[in-house]
Design an enzyme around this catalytic site. Structure first.
Site, PDB file in Angstrom:
ATOM      1  N   TYR A  47       7.376   3.208  -6.839  1.00  0.00           N
ATOM      2  CA  TYR A  47       7.466   1.807  -6.421  1.00  0.00           C
ATOM      3  C   TYR A  47       8.862   1.536  -5.880  1.00  0.00           C
ATOM      4  CZ  TYR A  47       3.198   1.093  -9.212  1.00  0.00           C
ATOM      5  OH  TYR A  47       1.919   1.172  -9.741  1.00  0.00           O
ATOM      6  N   ALA A  72      -8.234  -8.851  -7.871  1.00  0.00           N
ATOM      7  CA  ALA A  72      -8.606  -8.390  -6.524  1.00  0.00           C
ATOM      8  C   ALA A  72      -7.568  -8.816  -5.494  1.00  0.00           C
ATOM      9  CB  ALA A  72      -9.993  -8.895  -6.142  1.00  0.00           C
TER      10      ALA A  72
END
Length: 318
Positions: free
Chosen positions: A56, A211
């Site tokens: 990341y 989502a």
């Protein structure tokens, strides 16, 4: 905040955990000050489980997470990070070889400014490395006290089963955690992964429970992307396209009505729906604002009535 066992291990983690993908570190869409604020708020609300990865922002997210948590007692929180992704241009700067695992564990410890990692994930499966080599390297890190628990992310049920059987044969430490994607619009893990992991005592730490914001009600139509959101980041934009289409948005509108009836926000309903699964140890959220942490943390302990679950099932299967 409620807590659950991480699989069959003795480790207790908060039902809601906080992640840092595309969020923290140089190149992320949240500046350092706000990153610290969200982590501090999470800790204040009882979240004890924080997730990052070496890849990341090429280690920058680990630095931010380590700095933010450095003020708290080490035994009061659980840190998870990952290994697999490319961290350099050399031929051994990626994958799950012993060399890469050992070197990246040391690098992650330095970036996090820690003596040990609570949970160390194999971020993806590596078909180019013998599984025994990977599992022995992870087992050695546990023996050395640099890692406490072993996990895998984005592995299939078959790959996990092979790893468990191999670990048992070779007397190696078992995997205790699996990190897959799971939300109302992506339920693939219900078919094989959850049953297999339940059998093996492996808990799910699921990512993308909302989502990519679609189940938070962020988007009114398929082209409605708020400026500065995760969806505007190149990686986030690719991911969100899987969810951001009109059929899903129509379902979101109907699910929101159920949330309203229950006195919940859409996000809280979506997270509580995930936590109905006993094999889920924690739902991993991302947050750019303190208010998001507060809202999502409130989903912990929410039990959805059976009729609401039936309505949701009907909507999702329509």
């Amino acid at each position: 905040m409620n807590y659950r066992q991480l699989g069959a291990s003795g480790l207790r983690v908060s039902e809601i955990s906080l992640g840092s993908w595309l969020t923290y570190g140089e190149g992320g869409y949240v500046d350092s000050a706000r990153a610290h604020e969200t982590i501090d708020k999470a800790y204040e609300l009882g979240i004890n489980f924080f997730d990052t990865a070496n890849i990341y922002m090429r280690g920058e997210a680990e630095k931010v997470v380590g700095q933010a948590l450095g003020k708290y007692a080490r035994e009061s929180y659980v840190i998870a990070t990952k290994v697999w992704g490319r961290m350099g241009e050399g031929p051994n700067d990626r994958g799950l070889s012993r060399k890469h695992i050992m070197e990246q564990c040391e690098a992650s410890l330095k970036r996090l400014n820690l003596d040990y990692i609570d949970l160390y994930y194999c971020h993806h499966f590596d078909p180019d490395t013998p599984m025994e080599e990977t599992l022995r390297a992870m087992d050695d890190l546990v023996t050395q006290g640099k890692v406490f628990y072993i996990g895998v992310s984005n592995w299939t049920a078959a790959q996990i089963a092979e790893a468990v059987h191999l670990a048992d044969r070779k007397l190696l430490n078992r995997i205790v955690a699996s990190q897959p994607v799971y939300n109302m619009f992506n339920r693939a893990i219900e078919q094989e992964l959850i049953p297999a992991c339940t059998r093996f005592g492996i808990g799910q730490v699921v990512y993308s429970p909302l989502a990519q914001g679609v189940l938070a009600g962020k988007y009114k139509n398929a082209t409605d992307v708020p400026p500065g959101s995760r969806a505007t980041h190149s990686s986030g934009k690719q991911t969100i396209q899987r969810y951001l289409h009109d059929d899903n948005l129509l379902k979101v509108a109907r699910i929101r009505e159920i949330a309203d009836e229950l006195g919940l926000t859409l996000s809280q309903l979506a997270i509580a729906w995930i936590l109905r699964q006993s094999n889920v140890s924690s739902a991993l959220i991302g947050a750019s604002r303190v208010q998001q942490v507060e809202e999502n943390a409130a989903a912990s302990g929410v039990s959805l009535p059976s009729d609401a679950l039936e309505q949701i099932e009907s909507i999702l299967n329509n």
